[in-house]
Design an enzyme around this catalytic site. Structure first.
Site, short mmCIF file in Angstrom:
data_model
loop_
_atom_site.label_atom_id
_atom_site.label_comp_id
_atom_site.label_asym_id
_atom_site.label_seq_id
_atom_site.Cartn_x
_atom_site.Cartn_y
_atom_site.Cartn_z
N LYS A 45 13.52 -15.61 -8.59
CA LYS A 45 12.87 -14.58 -9.40
C LYS A 45 12.06 -15.22 -10.54
O LYS A 45 12.57 -16.10 -11.24
CB LYS A 45 13.94 -13.64 -9.96
CG LYS A 45 13.37 -12.45 -10.67
CD LYS A 45 14.47 -11.56 -11.22
CE LYS A 45 13.87 -10.52 -12.15
NZ LYS A 45 14.89 -9.78 -12.87
N LYS A 73 -16.68 0.85 10.54
CA LYS A 73 -15.39 0.16 10.71
C LYS A 73 -15.07 -0.02 12.19
O LYS A 73 -14.56 -1.06 12.60
CB LYS A 73 -14.28 0.96 10.01
CG LYS A 73 -12.96 0.22 9.96
CD LYS A 73 -12.00 0.83 8.97
CE LYS A 73 -12.43 0.57 7.55
NZ LYS A 73 -11.53 1.14 6.55
N PHE A 108 -7.17 3.36 12.36
CA PHE A 108 -7.32 4.43 11.37
C PHE A 108 -8.26 3.96 10.28
O PHE A 108 -8.38 2.76 10.03
CB PHE A 108 -5.97 4.79 10.74
CG PHE A 108 -5.21 5.80 11.55
CD1 PHE A 108 -4.57 5.43 12.73
CD2 PHE A 108 -5.15 7.12 11.15
CE1 PHE A 108 -3.90 6.36 13.48
CE2 PHE A 108 -4.47 8.06 11.89
CZ PHE A 108 -3.84 7.69 13.06
N ASP A 133 -3.68 -5.85 2.33
CA ASP A 133 -4.79 -6.75 2.67
C ASP A 133 -4.51 -8.20 2.30
O ASP A 133 -5.09 -9.10 2.87
CB ASP A 133 -6.06 -6.27 1.96
CG ASP A 133 -6.55 -4.96 2.55
OD1 ASP A 133 -6.73 -4.91 3.79
OD2 ASP A 133 -6.71 -3.97 1.80
N ASN A 184 0.86 -1.18 0.00
CA ASN A 184 0.00 0.00 0.00
C ASN A 184 0.89 1.23 0.00
O ASN A 184 2.03 1.16 0.46
CB ASN A 184 -0.84 0.04 1.29
CG ASN A 184 -2.01 -0.91 1.24
OD1 ASN A 184 -2.12 -1.73 0.34
ND2 ASN A 184 -2.87 -0.80 2.23
#
Ligand code: C5P
Length: 399
Positions: free
Chosen positions: A286, A338, A324, A276, A208
């Protein structure tokens, strides 16, 4: 913040000793009186005259200086201080402290004192990583000595790694935090901050957007009110504040484990922008881009919700749990929902719609949602939001 405080600054003999002169200036700028003590080795790096000129005080050097013993014995010298700062703390000084040696003025003062002690270690990376230094650092921490740094970076000896003395502003801030006392003295608060990185493979990750600015400001504000702060941070842009215990993590699962390990606490503030999902079966090698081949499909697995997990604890839940909510629409309504869904006590809701400039900016417009209702704060700097929140937490814990 250091006004009226007296700091006894013990300068050890290492190349970082040159920074101690700057440290004296900066501590004095904050209002502290500084009494320098130089070890014999320190005098090879800085002169007593420069230390004395910058401190505007006498410099102490020798244990057997009888004039000083008549004027002020070493016991009084160490006890007259509000804080003893050892910067740089060499491997040798740390070993002496950990083992209770008292064979020169610096080590004797450190043994004779009953005031808090803070050390800023500085040494070659191999010396810092040597098992003896690891043991000594652990012993000193267990004895209640506060450690600031060392930082990682290029070293005067040409090597790279941990061992560089913390920068002067960090030492000053840590000294201020060590001397801070206020309504949160004796209280412990856990703060999460920054993003989490969820690896796709060793070089790619999903995350995020989060600078870590608000969480860092909150941790600093809580420490300034005297709280013991455990700061659990993902890879943020801003450096962590001084005077807090920093636990660095990468993923949401590591963040949850670090938070659980930091409990019990009086309060927990979850300011991190936790990803999330994590990628199922993230590979250790890789993923190759093959010409013409289909793009790899990522399977995402839900991450633990750290806030909801801690808020829902049946045993050992912090009495005050704050989350938050970054919202773009119906901010208050969504944040109220929330709060109920997550089971936390307070939610700080902020409008992060693109036009607000809040994301990554210096300001925040916050609505505090509690059981009693919603309270909109004016648009404030992130530092002011943090200060208000810290005061509200202090009030709530006071009862
Ligand atoms: O559900 P949402 O991400 O909007 O909730 C935001 C709040 O929950 C923040 O306080 C954030 O730190 C916390 N959170 C968490 N763990 C997650 C997701 C969010 O602690 N996995």
């Amino acid at each position: 913040m250091l006004a009226g405080k007296r700091i006894l600054l013990i300068v050890g003999g290492g190349i970082a000793a040159f920074k101690s002169l700057e440290l004296i200036r900066r501590l004095r700028e904050q209002g502290a009186a500084v009494t320098p003590v130089l070890t014999r080795a320190a005098e090879e790096f800085v002169t007593p005259l420069s230390a004395s000129a910058l401190a505007a005080e006498k410099v102490y050097r020798d244990l057997f200086d009888l004039t000083d013993e008549a004027e002020m014995g070493h016991i009084e010298l160490s006890r007259a201080a509000d804080l003893l700062v050892v910067a740089p703390a060499t491997a040798d000084l740390m070993a002496k402290m950990a083992n209770g040696h008292a064979d020169d003025l610096a080590s004797t003062l450190l043994m004779a004192t009953d005031t808090p002690v803070m050390i800023a270690p500085a040494m070659n990376v191999r010396m810092w990583e040597h098992p003896a230094t690891r043991r000594n650092a652990a012993r000193l921490a267990a004895d209640g000595v506060a450690l600031v740094g060392p930082a990682e970076g290029d070293m005067a000896c040409g090597e790279y790694g941990p061992g560089r003395m913390a920068e002067v502003p960090e030492i000053v801030a840590a000294a201020a935090a060590a001397l801070a006392s206020g309504p949160l003295t004796g209280r412990k608060v856990v703060v999460t901050s920054g993003p989490t990185h969820e690896p796709i493979d060793p070089v790619r990750y999903i995350a995020n957007r989060s600078s870590g600015a608000q969480g860092t400001a909150i941790a600093r504000a809580l420490a300034a009110l005297g709280a013991e702060v455990v700061f659990v941070t993902g890879p943020a842009d801003v450096p962590p504040p001084a005077g807090v215990t920093v636990k660095r993590v990468e993923t949401a699962r590591e963040m949850l484990a670090a938070v659980e390990a930091a409990l019990p606490a009086d309060a927990a503030v979850f300011a991190a922008a936790v990803a999330d999902w994590h990628v199922a079966g993230a590979t250790g090698s890789k993923i190759k881009k093959k010409p013409g081949a289909a793009a790899p499909a990522l399977e995402l697995v839900e991450n633990p919700d750290i806030l909801a997990t801690v808020a829902g604890m049946t045993r050992g839940r912090p009495p005050l749990v704050v989350g938050f909510a970054a919202e773009t629409d119906d901010v208050t309504a969504n944040a109220r929902a929330k709060r109920t869904r997550k089971g936390c006590d307070w939610i700080l809701a902020n409008d992060v719609s693109p036009g607000t400039g809040i994301m990554g900016g210096d300001e925040n417009a916050v609505t505090l949602i509690t059981e009693a209702g919603a309270e909109s704060w004016p648009r404030l700097s992130k530092t002011e939001v943090a200060a208000r929140l810290a005061h509200r937490i202090a009030e709530a814990l006071a009862g």
